[in-house]
Each structure stands twice: as C-alpha cells, then as structure tokens.
Scaffold this active site. Structure first.
Site, PDB file in Angstrom:
ATOM      1  N   GLU A 587       0.847  -1.190   0.000  1.00 40.30           N
ATOM      2  CA  GLU A 587       0.000   0.000   0.000  1.00 40.30           C
ATOM      3  C   GLU A 587       0.881   1.238   0.000  1.00 40.30           C
ATOM      4  OE1 GLU A 587      -3.082   2.254   3.016  1.00 40.30           O
ATOM      5  OE2 GLU A 587      -3.128   0.073   2.949  1.00 40.30           O
ATOM      6  N   GLU A 592      -2.532  11.431   3.328  1.00 45.34           N
ATOM      7  CA  GLU A 592      -3.610  11.272   4.286  1.00 45.34           C
ATOM      8  C   GLU A 592      -3.622  12.513   5.174  1.00 45.34           C
ATOM      9  OE1 GLU A 592      -4.199   6.891   5.719  1.00 45.34           O
ATOM     10  OE2 GLU A 592      -2.069   7.327   5.750  1.00 45.34           O
TER      11      GLU A 592
END
Length: 708
Positions: A587, A592
């Site tokens: 990932e 974020e």
C-alpha cells in the site's frame, strides 16, 4: 472489494531524501550567440506559480504548447512560475513568449529539490516579446522569478519552454543514509537516554538531545572520506534556528558546507557540496529554552560520481540459480500468522511470501532450509532477506548429494534484515543452517537467493521497466464534467459498503461523489443514517480500469478538515483484487490528512514487515497552517529503487529500497497498483466526530494525473 483492515495508519518515521538531489549547481550563462536548444523538457509537466490573475490564466497554460492560452499573475512584485521536469536534467535553453505584460527584471533559476535555487540567468533590461536564453545548468526544477514588472499589470507568458537533456548532468546524490549506525559523538547530552548514537540509529523513536546552552554539535564518522551532497535533519521540538553543516577530513579542522540563521525546525532536506570523513551539525542559536534535539541526522553522499557503499552485485556471468527450484526445510509453519509458509516461498521471488519454521516443533536449534539447483553450480553470492525471526549464528553450506555438506560461509554475529554474502563454493544443493536464533521464535526468510554459474536455472519473471526519461502523461482525469455528473465509469469504480480501520461511514454507490461544475470532483461526507451507519461518504478506485507500475502520480486536492474526518489519496497493489491479502499486496499512501491535525499531511508505505501503526512514512508539516483551507498538489515519484513524496513540489520524504530492505523488511512495490480516493469519517487514527465537527464535509479533487 473494500480495502483491507488496519491499513492507512501512518507513524512519523524519518528515512528520507530526494532521489534527484544534486550537488554543486555551479552554472554559467551566454545569451548569444544561439546554440542547439536540445529536447523540449517542460511541455505538459507539473507547474506551479506564485499567483494567478484568475481561473482562466492558470500556471498550466504556460506549458501546454498552446499559443492561445497564457499564465498571468497578480499585479505585484515579485512573481514566479516553476516547472518540475520530473528528473534531474541538463538545461541548455529557456524560451519566454511574453504577453504584453512582461517583466523588465527577472531571473531564470534551477533547483534539485524545489527549495534551494541557483540563478543561471539574470537581467534588469528585459525586452518582452520572444526571448530565447542560452544557459548552462542542471536541475529538476526550473523557474522564472520576476522582480520588476514593465506595466501596471501582473506578468504574463503565453509559453515557458525549457530545453535540454536528461541524465547528462552531475551524478545524482545517493539516497542511502551514509550515517546510519556510524560512530557518533556530541558536545553534550541531556541525559543517558538521549545519546549521540540515537540520532544515527534509523529509529525515529529515539533521539539525541543536548544540554541547554549554545553552541552544540553532533558529529558522525563516515569511515572514509566521501563526497557529501546533502543531509536531512529530523528535529524534535527543541530545534536550532542558527546552525552550520560542516565537513572535515580529520575531525578537527572543519569547513562550512551550509549555514543558516533561519532554520524552520521539523524536517529539513539540505542540498550542499563538500568532502570529508566527518560530518557535523554545529548549532549556534536554539529556538527554545531547551537544548537542541534530533530524532535523526542523515548524510547522503555522491553527486560527483562517488556513490554510497553498497553490496557488490554478483560478478562475471553469475545469474540467479535458485528461482522456483525444489526446496526443503527442517520444518515449516502452516498456522496463525504464517499459513502455507513452506520452504518454496523463500525461492518464489515474491518478496511478500516467506518460509518459517513450525510454531509447534520448529522453534528450536538447529533449523535449516535447502534448495536443489538442479545441477552442479559454482556459487558466488547468497542474498538473505530475513524476517525478524533471524539467525544470529548460521552457516551457508553446499553439497553434491544433499547429504554431505561443506560450509562456505559462517557467522556468529548475524544482524538480520538483508544480508548479501559473497562466497565461493561448488555444489548442487545450497542451504542455510541456523544454530542460534535471534529470539524465542524460529527461523524465517522472505527470500533466499543463490547466484552463480552452472546449475539448471529457471528464468525469473521480467522486471517492470522504469518510467521514461522524460516521462509523458499516460492517464488523467480533470473532472471537468457538468455539476452533478458522476465520475467517469470508464475510469473509476464506486467502492461501496462500510469502511475499515474503525471507520463509521457507509460508502454509497455515487450519491456522495459528483462533479461541481467548476472543474472539481467532490466527495462529500454527510451525517445521515444509511445501512446502519450514522454517516455516508464516497470512495472510488481505478482497479477495473487502470493499473500501473512506476511513474509520477499526482493530484491537486482540497481536503476536508474537521474532527473525525480522514481524506486520503492512495494506492493499493492490484493483486489485492485477485486474492493476495493486505498487507502482502503493498500500500502506498500518497496523502492522508486527519482533521484533528490541521497543519500536517502524511505519506506512508505498508508491507508485510511494516504496516498499520508501524508503517514506513513521514508527515509533512507547515506549522500553524490548515491544509483544508486551500488546494495543494500531492505527488509521488516511484521507480524500482525509490519513492519520493512531495507537497506542492517540495520533496520531503524518500523511501529508498536499499534502506528499507536493510532496516525494515522487503520492498513489495515492483508490480501494478491502482489509485483510490476517499473521504472517511471516524476511524482508529482520527477518532470519531464530536460536538465540534461540522457536516457536510467536502473533499475537492481538481485532477489526478499519471506520467511514465
């Protein structure tokens, strides 16, 4: 399919540098006579500007090759327009096609990192019109920096063209940390728990801190004289405003390579040029009443043809002999966290699978794993990528018959992680024979690679090609649909259902995801009850439409920003959709943001050996700011050796493959990934909405682009 549980939860881990960092941008200029322009490097490349007059004159219009579109700035001095060429390039010419509003005084500047600039051309008598400037310089970033306008308006360019060639400048600065675990000393320490060694141990949970006085210094011995091209300082809250980076051949006589009196703290990436065995940071003014403190002090070498020491590759005609060959082991695990961890998994060239000794009868000494090369071979190198259950004492052995073994390597000080062993032996069978475990568990290897000549090798899968040089746009979505239009179903799939990681929303089938008619996609989080959830939102991905390996991936996003919101721009390994579990799929979190930390965004990698709260990443912080207040451009440059993450063109974190393998575990990012955008509500990291939370919350995406 929904993303996996426990993903996308970064922690601050500082292992970073800019893969394109270049030392010594000493440049000269000659406007006439004209010379060969070279290749046009700037067209359709990412571009930013100090300001724009209005939405119809964006920065991108100056590099789109269209003479009918233009960039124009606000009516003030100074102004700048900056283009990211994607890789370090030799710059030979810059062409300016001015609109009537031109600049009389301006500079052409280059930079390795988008932060530190070198002037390659300067004038105070600009003429406007079409100006072709012959220059000599090197950099990844090129900008026009104007200081005096010729009219009462801003400055405006129909086209800004940069010519040259890629890969012909000085050697790139290394991305491996030359200071890692090297001897370190300091002027003082605050206490026994904050020694100098803690700043070079690769652990961002440990730090060096000094006594509360000026000056202070931290010094590292690289072991030999090397060309130093950069450093990274990961400051604790107690940082230095004024300091120097110095180099020395003997640890006594020092030369300044960098100096500042306006240090910002947080994480600083610094381009410099110097040569020495010793490197130190010498602080002269603290920013607080405490001492100075560093989580990590990293040093990067190269830049003039010198590269950091690395394990030598297999020599001569050696090739990989062990791929998919028959393997046996003393025991293997097939339960709990390691189902199907047979001996063959160490030889399948899948960095996310491993062999482990049995948890029922294999956590004993000795333990071994063996491979049959199919025929007699001359063994010259063995590469072991250990799981944390590694061998402190072990031998590499060879055998002609799988019965009588000869040791060709032996150690009692195995360190785990990645070990590259240059050996010399002959046999059909090769085994690792462990005699002392590192802990109470057994033995476990992600990979066990044997190189040499002979044998009966099976050709391993071809490695993916690195991005082009220069890169070209291969996929994009500009989100220019009419208001209320749903995302293009030929590019995006709605990812419906409940979220993971303790999230509270229900992802609807497009009800929360639509264009706003102003060139943006909106992912709106709302407080409403659907399918047993208190909140709704949207999540879309490209898995059914676009999967890719390597490239420049970027999006311009205005994040949501209130307590309990968790917007993200990220990628997941495409094999997740075909049954590979997370985190084996890998990932890549490009961005974020959590509403409770307004001034930070985060970039993080997750893999089997480092994931969840132990992910490998770093925050980008602009103290006192609010990322939700405006659009920002979030990007990653990804190839077979590294990933460099940036915000608004400022590279702040590089994940280097060699460093990860030697300090954390396998690199699992050499296969296709797909893109995900979502605006989560609640979760283990941001926490739940509270009385201060405002709904609805909109995440706006201007565009997503991929270049290769």
């Amino acid at each position: 399919m929904s993303p996996p549980p426990t993903s996308r939860f970064p922690r601050s881990l500082i292992f970073a540098f800019v893969a394109a960092l270049i030392a010594g941008l000493a440049l000269t200029v000659a406007q006439t006579p004209a010379k060969a322009a070279g290749t046009l490097l700037s067209q359709a490349k990412p571009v930013t500007a100090s300001s724009t007059e209005n939405a119809g004159t964006p920065a991108t219009a100056a590099v789109d090759g269209d003479l009918g579109t233009r960039w124009s700035s606000a009516a003030a001095d100074p102004q700048w327009l900056q283009v990211d060429l994607g890789t370090s390039s030799a710059i030979t010419q810059v062409a300016l096609n001015w609109e009537t509003a031109y600049a009389k005084a301006f500079q052409i500047q280059t930079s390795a990192n988008g932060t530190n600039w070198t002037t390659v051309y300067s004038t105070t008598t600009g003429t406007g019109g079409n100006q072709t400037l012959d220059v000599t310089g090197t950099g990844r970033y090129v900008r026009l920096y104007t200081t005096t306008r010729a009219t009462q308006w801003g400055v405006s360019l129909w086209e800004f063209k940069v010519y040259g060639s890629t890969g012909t400048g000085p050697a790139a600065c290394g991305t491996a940390n030359a200071a890692l675990n090297r001897p370190a000393t300091a002027s003082s320490t605050e206490n026994a728990g904050t020694p100098a060694s803690a700043a070079v141990d690769g652990n961002t949970g440990t730090r060096w801190s000094s006594a509360a006085a000026d000056p202070q210094w931290l010094q590292v011995d690289l072991g030999s004289s090397q060309a130093v091209c950069g450093v990274q300082l990961a400051w604790e809250t107690a940082y230095a405003k004024a300091y120097q980076i110095q180099v020395s051949d003997n640890g006594t006589n020092w030369t300044n390579a960098y100096s500042t009196t306006t240090g910002p703290g947080a994480t600083e990436l610094i381009t410099l040029s110097g040569t020495g065995r010793y490197v130190r940071v010498y602080t002269t003014a603290r920013a607080t009443q405490y001492g100075v403190s560093l989580w990590e002090f990293q040093v990067f070498t190269g830049g003039d043809g010198t590269t950091p020491p690395t394990s030598p590759p297999p020599s001569g005609d050696a090739k990989l002999l062990s791929y998919n060959k028959p393997a046996t082991a003393s025991t293997y695990q097939d339960a709990n966290s390691c189902v199907g961890c047979t001996a063959s998994k160490a030889f399948d060239e899948d960095p996310a699978t491993r062999w482990a000794t049995s948890d029922s009868n294999g956590w004993v000494d000795p333990g071994w794993i063996s491979v049959d090369l199919g025929a007699t071979a001359h063994i010259t190198q063995v590469v072991l990528q250990w799981d944390p259950a590694y061998a402190v004492s072990y031998q590499i052995q060879v055998s002609p018959d799988n019965t009588n073994w000869t040791s060709i390597y032996s150690t009692t000080t195995g360190k785990g992680f990645k070990e590259t062993l240059n050996v010399d032996g002959t046999g059909r069978y090769v085994r690792m024979y462990g005699t002392q475990r590192s802990n109470g568990y057994g033995y476990s290897l992600w990979t066990f690679d044997v190189y040499g000549t002979g044998g009966n090798p099976t050709t391993p899968p071809a490695t993916p090609p690195n991005p082009g040089n220069p890169e070209h746009l291969v996929w994009s979505d500009e989100f220019n649909g009419a208001a209320g239009t749903k995302p293009d179903t030929s590019k995006w799939t709605q990812d419906t259902g409940g979220g993971q990681n303790g999230e509270l929303e229900y992802y609807t089938n497009g009800d929360n995801t639509a264009m706003d008619g102003n060139g943006n996609l909106v992912i709106e989080a709302r407080k409403e009850n659907v399918e047993g959830h208190q909140y709704t939102s949207g999540r879309i991905n490209t898995s059914d439409h676009f999967n890719f390996t390597y490239g420049h991936v970027e999006a311009r996003i205005k994040v949501s920003g209130t307590q309990g919101l968790w917007p993200a721009f990220w990628m997941l390994g495409s094999n997740f959709k075909t049954g590979t579990p997370w985190p084996n799929s890998g990932e890549i979190d490009i961005m974020e943001h959590v509403g409770k930390v307004a001034d930070s965004v985060y970039s993080t990698l997750h893999a089997p050996a480092y994931n969840g709260g132990n992910g490998y990443g770093q925050p980008y912080t602009v103290a006192g700011s609010d990322f939700a207040s405006d659009f920002h451009t979030y990007a990653v440059d990804w190839d077979s050796s590294h990933m460099t993450f940036s915000v608004d063109g400022h590279a702040f974190f590089t994940a280097d493959k060699a460093t990860i393998e030697s300090t954390r575990g396998p690199w699992v990012y050499d296969h296709p990934f797909y893109i995900i955008l979502n605006n989560a509500v609640g979760g283990d990291w941001p926490g739940a909405p509270d009385a201060s939370t405002v709904f609805p919350q909109r995440m706006l995406i201007d565009y997503v682009r991929v270049s290769q």
